[in-house]
Design a protein around this motif. Structure first.
Motif, PDB file in Angstrom:
ATOM      1  N   ILE A 120       0.749  -0.522   0.047  1.00  0.00           N
ATOM      2  CA  ILE A 120       0.145   0.042  -0.226  1.00  0.00           C
ATOM      3  C   ILE A 120       0.965   1.598   0.023  1.00  0.00           C
ATOM      4  N   VAL A 121       0.576   2.432  -1.092  1.00  0.00           N
ATOM      5  CA  VAL A 121       0.908   3.289  -0.627  1.00  0.00           C
ATOM      6  C   VAL A 121       0.168   4.814  -0.188  1.00  0.00           C
ATOM      7  N   LEU A 122       0.357   5.322  -0.262  1.00  0.00           N
ATOM      8  CA  LEU A 122       0.037   7.095   0.447  1.00  0.00           C
ATOM      9  C   LEU A 122      -0.421   8.236  -1.379  1.00  0.00           C
ATOM     10  N   ALA A 123      -1.954   8.263  -1.174  1.00  0.00           N
ATOM     11  CA  ALA A 123      -2.533  10.004  -1.720  1.00  0.00           C
ATOM     12  C   ALA A 123      -2.546  10.666  -0.809  1.00  0.00           C
ATOM     13  N   LEU A 124      -2.543  11.964  -1.927  1.00  0.00           N
ATOM     14  CA  LEU A 124      -3.297  12.887  -0.642  1.00  0.00           C
ATOM     15  C   LEU A 124      -4.331  13.579  -1.739  1.00  0.00           C
ATOM     16  N   ASP A 125      -5.125  14.193  -0.841  1.00  0.00           N
ATOM     17  CA  ASP A 125      -6.122  15.281  -1.588  1.00  0.00           C
ATOM     18  C   ASP A 125      -5.863  16.967  -1.203  1.00  0.00           C
ATOM     19  N   VAL A 126      -5.111  17.816  -1.072  1.00  0.00           N
ATOM     20  CA  VAL A 126      -5.030  18.905  -1.001  1.00  0.00           C
ATOM     21  C   VAL A 126      -5.764  19.963  -0.417  1.00  0.00           C
ATOM     22  N   ALA A 127      -6.491  19.725  -1.844  1.00  0.00           N
ATOM     23  CA  ALA A 127      -7.524  20.832  -1.435  1.00  0.00           C
ATOM     24  C   ALA A 127      -6.827  22.204  -1.858  1.00  0.00           C
ATOM     25  N   ALA A 128      -5.481  22.737  -2.173  1.00  0.00           N
ATOM     26  CA  ALA A 128      -4.796  24.281  -1.828  1.00  0.00           C
ATOM     27  C   ALA A 128      -6.014  25.464  -1.924  1.00  0.00           C
ATOM     28  N   SER A 129      -7.591  25.148  -2.785  1.00  0.00           N
ATOM     29  CA  SER A 129      -7.438  26.264  -2.938  1.00  0.00           C
ATOM     30  C   SER A 129      -8.515  26.843  -1.741  1.00  0.00           C
ATOM     31  N   GLU A 130      -9.068  25.837  -0.806  1.00  0.00           N
ATOM     32  CA  GLU A 130      -8.895  26.060   0.678  1.00  0.00           C
ATOM     33  C   GLU A 130      -8.596  27.539   1.401  1.00  0.00           C
ATOM     34  N   LEU A 131      -7.272  26.305   0.837  1.00  0.00           N
ATOM     35  CA  LEU A 131      -5.714  26.934   2.246  1.00  0.00           C
ATOM     36  C   LEU A 131      -5.692  28.129   1.534  1.00  0.00           C
ATOM     37  N   TYR A 132      -5.843  28.769   0.441  1.00  0.00           N
ATOM     38  CA  TYR A 132      -5.482  29.513  -0.505  1.00  0.00           C
ATOM     39  C   TYR A 132      -6.804  31.121  -0.320  1.00  0.00           C
TER      40      TYR A 132
ATOM     41  N   TRP B  14       7.730  21.749   1.558  1.00  0.00           N
ATOM     42  CA  TRP B  14       6.672  20.983   1.919  1.00  0.00           C
ATOM     43  C   TRP B  14       6.355  19.526   1.112  1.00  0.00           C
ATOM     44  N   TYR B  15       5.948  19.715   0.006  1.00  0.00           N
ATOM     45  CA  TYR B  15       5.593  18.350  -0.655  1.00  0.00           C
ATOM     46  C   TYR B  15       7.479  17.842  -0.534  1.00  0.00           C
ATOM     47  N   ARG B  16       7.894  18.194  -1.399  1.00  0.00           N
ATOM     48  CA  ARG B  16       8.976  17.794  -1.360  1.00  0.00           C
ATOM     49  C   ARG B  16       9.366  16.581   0.048  1.00  0.00           C
ATOM     50  N   THR B  17       9.927  17.692   1.393  1.00  0.00           N
ATOM     51  CA  THR B  17      10.057  17.119   1.901  1.00  0.00           C
ATOM     52  C   THR B  17       8.928  15.696   2.801  1.00  0.00           C
ATOM     53  N   LEU B  18       7.067  16.121   2.833  1.00  0.00           N
ATOM     54  CA  LEU B  18       6.859  14.367   2.713  1.00  0.00           C
ATOM     55  C   LEU B  18       6.384  13.393   1.806  1.00  0.00           C
ATOM     56  N   VAL B  19       6.866  13.386   0.418  1.00  0.00           N
ATOM     57  CA  VAL B  19       7.436  13.335  -0.260  1.00  0.00           C
ATOM     58  C   VAL B  19       8.828  12.585  -0.026  1.00  0.00           C
ATOM     59  N   GLU B  20       9.282  12.878   0.267  1.00  0.00           N
ATOM     60  CA  GLU B  20      11.037  12.029   0.947  1.00  0.00           C
ATOM     61  C   GLU B  20      10.581  11.072   2.354  1.00  0.00           C
ATOM     62  N   ALA B  21       9.598  12.207   2.945  1.00  0.00           N
ATOM     63  CA  ALA B  21       9.590  10.663   4.694  1.00  0.00           C
ATOM     64  C   ALA B  21       8.674   9.949   4.284  1.00  0.00           C
ATOM     65  N   TYR B  22       8.187  10.004   3.582  1.00  0.00           N
ATOM     66  CA  TYR B  22       6.751   9.374   3.722  1.00  0.00           C
ATOM     67  C   TYR B  22       6.502   8.633   1.788  1.00  0.00           C
ATOM     68  N   PRO B  23       6.036   7.261   1.544  1.00  0.00           N
ATOM     69  CA  PRO B  23       5.774   6.736   0.446  1.00  0.00           C
ATOM     70  C   PRO B  23       4.271   7.379  -0.393  1.00  0.00           C
ATOM     71  N   ILE B  24       4.705   8.607  -0.763  1.00  0.00           N
ATOM     72  CA  ILE B  24       3.224   8.943  -0.997  1.00  0.00           C
ATOM     73  C   ILE B  24       3.590   9.084  -2.935  1.00  0.00           C
ATOM     74  N   VAL B  25       2.636   8.961  -3.236  1.00  0.00           N
ATOM     75  CA  VAL B  25       2.701   8.514  -5.262  1.00  0.00           C
ATOM     76  C   VAL B  25       1.693   9.403  -6.092  1.00  0.00           C
ATOM     77  N   SER B  26       0.603  10.417  -5.279  1.00  0.00           N
ATOM     78  CA  SER B  26       0.167  11.327  -5.883  1.00  0.00           C
ATOM     79  C   SER B  26      -0.271  11.971  -4.837  1.00  0.00           C
ATOM     80  N   ILE B  27      -0.645  13.017  -5.203  1.00  0.00           N
ATOM     81  CA  ILE B  27      -0.621  14.603  -4.765  1.00  0.00           C
ATOM     82  C   ILE B  27      -1.983  14.848  -5.725  1.00  0.00           C
TER      83      ILE B  27
END
Ligand code: PGA
Ligand code: ZN
Length: 419
Positions: A234-246, A266-279
């Motif tokens: 299992i790997v991970l994926a994120l939906d940041v929905a950044a329009s809501e943060l902007y 910030w995404y670079r550090t997350l991708v390096e620390a966790y098995p994230i395949v999709s943002i």
């Protein structure tokens, strides 16, 4: 040949009104299609028509129902349900606006989807075969939203959706087993830490967590507790929905103001620390320059999905491809309002070598069209919530039945994330 078209006001999974459309054909075929509804909607989406006033807190759809029964039905009766492009063309010209605001995208989509479903029933072929013919060969990897933050939850997590992605499974049914086991392990883990296990609109948990990394750590722990390996099964994926943060030119994350560049780092550090395949929606819906930088910095390593950015709109997708701002598009039928335009959005996405990910909305019904659509267009991924709540599970269950019926279809697995 279409004999009748009739819309009804029903309820969605949030208990809000939506439309279902019944279409009958001269050969006796009867088919239904129901329309979903979003909560964190993009500003460029097609317009969902609501009645306003006191009834259903203004969310009634009686006007849209009337538009189907009185304006659309007389024009499409007598047409062939199989002529999807012609039916959709009539819908678009009857509406006549850019964002389908006159008749309502909900009215249009109900009729468009009902025609698709009726034509498949009439030809006695499964819907995914009707859509894809012999070219449909793939079962998608599910992206399952199991933890929530952002506008979807009352906690200190900025990211809206944390998804588990069983890319390492051998089959779709094995993927669903892994997902369900992880979901239950996560529930037990939350319980043992005294955290809330009530679920949100898409079936994911929304515990009171301190940070985004606490959410990611919990997911890794849950995967491990379930006896699975993060990064392999299992790997991970994120939906940041950044329009809501902007707001006012900056992103508000973790109590700080961030530029688009800060977000990318910030995404670079997350991708390096966790098995994230999709943002998904890592940046806001009109931050084209930020998206272009994000694509340059991380696009060779992970999947970058535009949801609010593209709103399933072929024109915005073409711009995105030309400016090379992403490498995947989230596909939501009701963001654009007709089946034909949705198919065009998917084909343009695929022709660019990008991934098209068919998606549910946070407000759903028992309609399972998106499961067949994904298979029909050879989509390698589907996003349709947690492995819980019937309106989410209905789509997964449809895919389980398609898998059981048709051994020629192959689970996409890691192929979904090759670049
Ligand atoms: P929505 O959210 O269906 O509420 O718009 C889901 C998403 O952002 O993908
Ligand atoms: Zn999204």
């Amino acid at each position: 040949t279409i004999r009748s078209v009739q819309a009804f006001e029903i309820l969605d999974s949030r208990g809000n009104p939506t439309l279902t459309v019944r279409m009958t054909l001269e050969d006796g075929t009867e088919a239904f299609a129901s329309v979903p509804s979003g909560a964190s909607t993009g500003i460029h989406e097609a317009v969902e028509l609501r009645d306003g006033g006191a009834r259903f807190q203004g969310k009634g759809v009686q006007t849209a129902v009337r538009h189907v029964n009185e304006i659309i039905a007389p024009q499409v009766v007598g047409m062939s349900a199989g002529d999807q492009a012609d039916v959709d063309h009539v819908l678009q010209s009857l509406d006549g606006t850019m964002q389908k605001s006159r008749l309502g995208s909900n009215a249009l989509l109900g009729v468009s989807m009902a025609a698709l479903r009726a034509a498949a029933v009439s030809r006695r072929v499964p819907l995914y075969r009707y859509i894809g013919g012999a070219q449909a060969t793939t079962l998608p990897v599910p992206l399952l939203n199991v933890l929530n933050g952002g506008a979807h939850a009352d906690n200190n997590v900025d990211i809206q959706e944390f998804m588990i992605v069983p890319a390492g499974a051998g089959t779709f049914s094995e993927a669903m087993r892994m997902a369900s086991e992880t979901y239950h392990a996560l529930k037990a883990l939350l319980k043992s830490q005294g955290l809330r296990t009530a679920v949100g609109d898409e079936g994911g948990f929304a515990p009171d967590l301190r940070s985004d990394t606490e959410a990611l750590d919990l997911l890794l722990k849950a995967i491990q507790t379930a006896g699975l390996e993060a990064g392999k099964d299992i790997v991970l994926a994120l939906d940041v929905a950044a329009s809501e943060l902007y707001r006012e030119g900056t992103y508000h994350v973790g109590g700080e103001s961030k530029t688009a560049k800060d977000m990318v780092e910030w995404y670079r550090t997350l991708v390096e620390a966790y098995p994230i395949v999709s943002i998904e929606d890592g940046l806001a819906e009109d931050d084209w320059a930020g998206w272009s930088d994000l694509r340059q910095q991380l696009g060779d390593r992970i999947q970058l999905v535009g949801d609010d950015l593209f709103v399933t709109n072929p024109t915005r997708i073409v711009r995105g491809i030309e400016e090379n701002v992403a490498n995947a598009v989230l596909i939501k039928l009701n963001q654009i309002g007709t089946v034909s335009e949705t198919l065009e959005a998917i084909h343009r996405t695929h022709r660019a070598g990008w991934q098209a990910i068919v998606s549910h909305r946070s407000g759903e019904t028992e309609d399972t069209t998106i499961a067949d659509l994904t298979v029909g267009v050879n989509g390698t991924q589907i996003k349709t919530g947690a492995p819980a709540r019937s309106e989410r599970v209905a789509k997964y269950n449809r895919l389980l039945l398609i898998e059981a019926d048709d051994p020629s279809l192959e689970y996409a697995g890691w192929e979904a994330f090759h670049r």
